[in-house]
Design a protein around this motif. Structure first.
Motif, PDB file in Angstrom:
ATOM      1  N   SER A   1     -22.361  91.009  62.211  1.00 34.92           N
ATOM      2  CA  SER A   1     -22.642  89.904  62.698  1.00 34.92           C
ATOM      3  C   SER A   1     -22.542  88.766  61.525  1.00 34.92           C
ATOM      4  CB  SER A   1     -24.449  89.920  63.221  1.00 34.92           C
ATOM      5  OG  SER A   1     -24.848  88.605  63.316  1.00 34.92           O
ATOM      6  N   LEU A   2     -22.199  87.441  62.053  1.00 32.43           N
ATOM      7  CA  LEU A   2     -21.995  86.625  61.151  1.00 32.43           C
ATOM      8  C   LEU A   2     -23.098  85.617  61.405  1.00 32.43           C
ATOM      9  CD1 LEU A   2     -18.233  85.973  61.815  1.00 32.43           C
ATOM     10  CD2 LEU A   2     -19.304  86.282  59.554  1.00 32.43           C
ATOM     11  N   SER A   3     -23.995  85.798  61.951  1.00 33.30           N
ATOM     12  CA  SER A   3     -25.298  85.223  61.995  1.00 33.30           C
ATOM     13  C   SER A   3     -25.915  85.053  60.767  1.00 33.30           C
ATOM     14  CB  SER A   3     -26.326  85.648  63.049  1.00 33.30           C
ATOM     15  OG  SER A   3     -27.632  84.981  63.138  1.00 33.30           O
ATOM     16  N   SER A   4     -26.799  83.957  60.472  1.00 29.39           N
ATOM     17  CA  SER A   4     -27.551  83.858  59.040  1.00 29.39           C
ATOM     18  C   SER A   4     -28.791  84.697  59.375  1.00 29.39           C
ATOM     19  CB  SER A   4     -28.018  82.357  59.022  1.00 29.39           C
ATOM     20  OG  SER A   4     -26.745  81.502  59.046  1.00 29.39           O
ATOM     21  N   THR A   5     -29.192  85.151  60.485  1.00 32.27           N
ATOM     22  CA  THR A   5     -30.350  86.029  60.730  1.00 32.27           C
ATOM     23  C   THR A   5     -29.886  87.470  60.429  1.00 32.27           C
ATOM     24  OG1 THR A   5     -31.328  84.378  62.412  1.00 32.27           O
ATOM     25  CG2 THR A   5     -32.106  86.649  62.242  1.00 32.27           C
ATOM     26  N   PRO A   6     -30.410  88.093  59.576  1.00 29.69           N
ATOM     27  CA  PRO A   6     -30.178  89.424  59.158  1.00 29.69           C
ATOM     28  C   PRO A   6     -30.233  90.323  60.423  1.00 29.69           C
ATOM     29  CG  PRO A   6     -31.451  88.455  57.285  1.00 29.69           C
ATOM     30  CD  PRO A   6     -31.570  87.509  58.401  1.00 29.69           C
ATOM     31  N   VAL A   7     -29.284  91.305  60.502  1.00 29.22           N
ATOM     32  CA  VAL A   7     -29.472  92.300  61.379  1.00 29.22           C
ATOM     33  C   VAL A   7     -29.614  93.550  60.949  1.00 29.22           C
ATOM     34  CG1 VAL A   7     -28.073  93.590  63.254  1.00 29.22           C
ATOM     35  CG2 VAL A   7     -27.895  90.976  63.058  1.00 29.22           C
ATOM     36  N   LYS A   8     -30.483  94.492  61.255  1.00 25.31           N
ATOM     37  CA  LYS A   8     -30.938  95.892  60.802  1.00 25.31           C
ATOM     38  C   LYS A   8     -29.806  96.845  61.251  1.00 25.31           C
ATOM     39  CE  LYS A   8     -32.915  99.001  58.502  1.00 25.31           C
ATOM     40  NZ  LYS A   8     -32.838  99.394  57.059  1.00 25.31           N
ATOM     41  N   MET A   9     -29.122  97.552  60.454  1.00 21.11           N
ATOM     42  CA  MET A   9     -28.031  98.391  61.068  1.00 21.11           C
ATOM     43  C   MET A   9     -28.766  99.602  61.091  1.00 21.11           C
ATOM     44  SD  MET A   9     -25.684  96.290  61.669  1.00 21.11           S
ATOM     45  CE  MET A   9     -24.561  97.631  62.214  1.00 21.11           C
ATOM     46  N   GLU A  10     -28.449 100.411  62.207  1.00 22.11           N
ATOM     47  CA  GLU A  10     -29.005 102.022  62.528  1.00 22.11           C
ATOM     48  C   GLU A  10     -28.110 102.692  61.781  1.00 22.11           C
ATOM     49  OE1 GLU A  10     -28.817 102.058  66.686  1.00 22.11           O
ATOM     50  OE2 GLU A  10     -30.446 100.492  67.022  1.00 22.11           O
ATOM     51  N   ASP A  11     -26.555 102.377  61.499  1.00 25.72           N
ATOM     52  CA  ASP A  11     -25.846 103.355  60.825  1.00 25.72           C
ATOM     53  C   ASP A  11     -25.993 103.058  59.494  1.00 25.72           C
ATOM     54  OD1 ASP A  11     -23.162 105.102  61.170  1.00 25.72           O
ATOM     55  OD2 ASP A  11     -22.957 103.559  59.482  1.00 25.72           O
ATOM     56  N   PRO A  12     -26.128 104.040  58.594  1.00 26.09           N
ATOM     57  CA  PRO A  12     -26.456 103.963  57.331  1.00 26.09           C
ATOM     58  C   PRO A  12     -25.233 103.508  56.389  1.00 26.09           C
ATOM     59  CG  PRO A  12     -26.482 106.514  57.730  1.00 26.09           C
ATOM     60  CD  PRO A  12     -26.625 105.471  59.090  1.00 26.09           C
ATOM     61  N   LEU A  13     -24.138 104.064  56.757  1.00 27.90           N
ATOM     62  CA  LEU A  13     -22.858 103.311  55.960  1.00 27.90           C
ATOM     63  C   LEU A  13     -22.742 102.104  56.248  1.00 27.90           C
ATOM     64  CD1 LEU A  13     -21.064 104.818  53.963  1.00 27.90           C
ATOM     65  CD2 LEU A  13     -19.538 105.102  55.832  1.00 27.90           C
ATOM     66  N   ALA A  14     -22.834 101.525  57.667  1.00 33.47           N
ATOM     67  CA  ALA A  14     -22.674 100.252  58.057  1.00 33.47           C
ATOM     68  C   ALA A  14     -23.928  99.225  57.352  1.00 33.47           C
ATOM     69  CB  ALA A  14     -22.892  99.867  59.733  1.00 33.47           C
ATOM     70  N   GLN A  15     -25.003  99.989  57.081  1.00 31.92           N
ATOM     71  CA  GLN A  15     -26.278  99.075  56.332  1.00 31.92           C
ATOM     72  C   GLN A  15     -25.865  98.941  54.961  1.00 31.92           C
ATOM     73  OE1 GLN A  15     -28.677  97.352  57.422  1.00 31.92           O
ATOM     74  NE2 GLN A  15     -29.501  96.814  55.816  1.00 31.92           N
TER      75      GLN A  15
ATOM     76  N   PHE B   1     -22.800  98.464  53.589  1.00 26.86           N
ATOM     77  CA  PHE B   1     -21.828  97.648  53.719  1.00 26.86           C
ATOM     78  C   PHE B   1     -22.537  96.365  53.851  1.00 26.86           C
ATOM     79  CE2 PHE B   1     -18.432 100.570  54.116  1.00 26.86           C
ATOM     80  CZ  PHE B   1     -17.240  99.860  53.509  1.00 26.86           C
ATOM     81  N   VAL B   2     -23.387  96.052  54.646  1.00 23.83           N
ATOM     82  CA  VAL B   2     -23.870  94.611  55.038  1.00 23.83           C
ATOM     83  C   VAL B   2     -25.031  94.304  54.018  1.00 23.83           C
ATOM     84  CG1 VAL B   2     -25.958  95.205  56.718  1.00 23.83           C
ATOM     85  CG2 VAL B   2     -24.376  93.428  57.011  1.00 23.83           C
ATOM     86  N   SER B   3     -25.552  95.326  53.312  1.00 30.51           N
ATOM     87  CA  SER B   3     -26.551  95.090  52.185  1.00 30.51           C
ATOM     88  C   SER B   3     -25.986  94.166  51.257  1.00 30.51           C
ATOM     89  CB  SER B   3     -27.243  96.298  51.811  1.00 30.51           C
ATOM     90  OG  SER B   3     -26.626  97.173  51.110  1.00 30.51           O
ATOM     91  N   TRP B   4     -24.842  94.194  50.870  1.00 28.08           N
ATOM     92  CA  TRP B   4     -24.030  93.520  49.786  1.00 28.08           C
ATOM     93  C   TRP B   4     -24.146  92.265  49.935  1.00 28.08           C
ATOM     94  CZ3 TRP B   4     -18.840  96.975  50.460  1.00 28.08           C
ATOM     95  CH2 TRP B   4     -19.362  98.198  50.142  1.00 28.08           C
ATOM     96  N   ARG B   5     -24.381  91.440  51.146  1.00 28.14           N
ATOM     97  CA  ARG B   5     -24.462  90.278  51.556  1.00 28.14           C
ATOM     98  C   ARG B   5     -25.780  89.730  50.730  1.00 28.14           C
ATOM     99  NH1 ARG B   5     -23.440  89.584  57.942  1.00 28.14           N
ATOM    100  NH2 ARG B   5     -21.234  89.495  57.903  1.00 28.14           N
ATOM    101  N   ASP B   6     -26.739  90.541  50.636  1.00 25.16           N
ATOM    102  CA  ASP B   6     -28.012  90.033  49.916  1.00 25.16           C
ATOM    103  C   ASP B   6     -27.772  89.895  48.390  1.00 25.16           C
ATOM    104  OD1 ASP B   6     -29.280  90.121  52.284  1.00 25.16           O
ATOM    105  OD2 ASP B   6     -29.798  92.049  52.106  1.00 25.16           O
ATOM    106  N   LYS B   7     -26.708  90.352  47.561  1.00 21.30           N
ATOM    107  CA  LYS B   7     -26.586  90.434  46.382  1.00 21.30           C
ATOM    108  C   LYS B   7     -25.257  89.818  46.005  1.00 21.30           C
ATOM    109  CE  LYS B   7     -25.307  95.144  46.085  1.00 21.30           C
ATOM    110  NZ  LYS B   7     -25.473  96.570  45.650  1.00 21.30           N
ATOM    111  N   CYS B   8     -24.400  89.832  47.031  1.00 19.78           N
ATOM    112  CA  CYS B   8     -23.113  89.277  46.393  1.00 19.78           C
ATOM    113  C   CYS B   8     -22.806  88.047  47.272  1.00 19.78           C
ATOM    114  CB  CYS B   8     -21.762  90.191  46.574  1.00 19.78           C
ATOM    115  SG  CYS B   8     -22.297  91.669  45.791  1.00 19.78           S
TER     116      CYS B   8
END
Length: 419
Positions: A341-355, A357-364
């Motif tokens: 998702s490109l939304s500014s609202t974070p989306v919790k991913m059920e897939d651990p590998l996808a989660q 990847f998307v967690s990098w948005r919080d630190k990078c």
């Protein structure tokens, strides 16, 4: 008898009139798309969720084959027979549709405030005055690794460039695994999973990309040459015959457990999940030095817009506002792991590998591929030329400096930054 007949006629007229009113209230909107592989997700998850909250609106998802979409859509638009909603490719293809009057300006659509300027950048006019598609998803670049191989060899997940090459060297010395699965035969991987993957840490993401567009930086500047220099070092770790190795070959080498690291786009997640029988992990592009700010290629991939000639514009806009909502973002991103998702609202991913990847948005900091906006409209095409030069640098047939100069010379031949 006459009275009975008259009563029956009036009753029939009344029933028909009521039915006509119901039909008038019901709207059916059609979505044009090239993504025919996710038809089931639309039919089984997305459309039912929307229709449950909007009982007067029916939605039909009507995709074309990906290779036929552009031509088929343009023909329908020219003939006035296109659907109400248009699935948007990123950047110039959709901008052209907007400039031709085939996409409406959605800048004031309720829900657009949920997206950052970077999220909207693939569907915004050059001057930023209009947004013509609602962002749906992006893909993120990084590295997927065989966690079992890392554990077996005692390798920690690398955070810096030095640690990254030390890990590759250790894998190579052991000899059990090819250190990294990527070939240069198809060219595009060398740029997409190579140069555009690691590059943002050198040119500082959006800062460098926008400076390039403005003419304030050049591809011959150190921050644009250094990623090529790093790629040149990859050659020693890609295994024998990588020059003849295709994209599917690389995928197979990794999922069969023969390679330890795969330079990746997140779209691989769902495929790898079904094919690999080992535990996988992922890490973002390593930074040059410990403590450096990190950047990721978080590249806009797909959006959806409004056909200005839609006879059901109000219903279509209601659907677009729903696409901009956290509910849509959560369903879509989890149904298609690796399309985020490109939304500014974070989306919790059920897939651990996808989660991961998307967690990098919080630190990078997120950026998009440097060649996609504005800089590949002329000839030579900077995107396609970057494929060739990235492959040449990895193959060792061209130096980083020569590759960068050729790219800048090509850009200078047609592109003049706006003053």
């Amino acid at each position: 008898m006459k009275n009975n007949a008259l009563t029956t006629l009036l009753m029939a007229s009344s029933i028909l009139g009521t039915a006509g009113l119901a039909v008038a209230q019901d709207k059916t909107i059609t979505i044009e798309s090239w993504r025919n592989d996710d038809l089931a997700i639309w039919q089984e998850k997305l459309i039912p969720a929307f229709e449950a909250k909007n009982p007067g609106i029916k939605v039909v998802f009507a995709p074309s084959a990906p290779t036929e979409y552009n031509a088929a859509l343009n023909a329908k638009l020219d003939a006035g027979s296109a659907g109400d909603l248009i699935t948007c490719r990123p950047f110039d293809a959709s901008l052209e549709l907007y400039n031709k009057g085939h996409l409406a300006n959605l800048a004031d659509l309720p829900g657009m405030e949920n997206f950052s300027d970077v999220a909207k950048s693939a569907w915004t006019t050059d001057d930023g005055s209009a947004d013509f598609c609602v962002p749906m998803a992006s893909v993120i670049h990084g590295f997927i690794y065989n966690a079992d191989a890392f554990e077996q060899l005692g390798i920690a997940v690398p955070a810096t460039e030095e640690e990254f090459f030390a890990a590759l060297e250790k894998i190579k010395a052991d000899g059990t695994f090819i250190p990294m699965a990527m070939g240069t035969k198809d060219l595009w991987e060398a740029a997409t999973m190579g140069y555009q993957n690691i590059g943002p840490n050198y040119w500082k993401g959006e800062e460098g990309r926008l400076a390039l567009i403005k003419g304030e930086q050049k591809l011959t500047d150190p921050q644009w040459v250094e990623p090529f220099a790093a790629l040149a070092k990859w050659k020693d770790y890609l295994g024998d015959g990588f020059e003849a190795q295709s994209y599917p070959d690389s995928q197979n080498l990794f999922t069969l457990g023969r390679a330890a690291i795969y330079p990746a786009g997140s779209w691989e997640i769902s495929v790898f999940n079904t094919q690999a029988d080992f535990k996988m992990g992922a890490f973002p592009p390593p930074v040059k030095n410990a403590g450096d700010e990190c950047y990721i290629s978080d590249h806009n991939d797909i959006a959806i817009g409004l056909n200005p000639k839609s006879p059901n514009a109000d219903a279509a806009k209601a659907f677009l506002s729903w696409v901009a909502s956290p509910e849509f973002a959560t369903i879509y991103a989890n149904a298609l792991p690796g399309f985020f998702s490109l939304s500014s609202t974070p989306v919790k991913m059920e897939d651990p590998l996808a989660q991961e990847f998307v967690s990098w948005r919080d630190k990078c900091k997120s950026t998009i591929r440097s060649t996609y906006q504005i800089l590949s409209r002329g000839t030579p095409n900077l995107e396609n030329e970057t494929w060739v030069k990235s492959a040449n640098v990895i193959n060792g047939t061209e130096t980083p400096e020569a590759a960068a100069k050729a790219l800048q010379d090509g850009l200078d031949s047609w592109y003049k930054p706006a003053k």
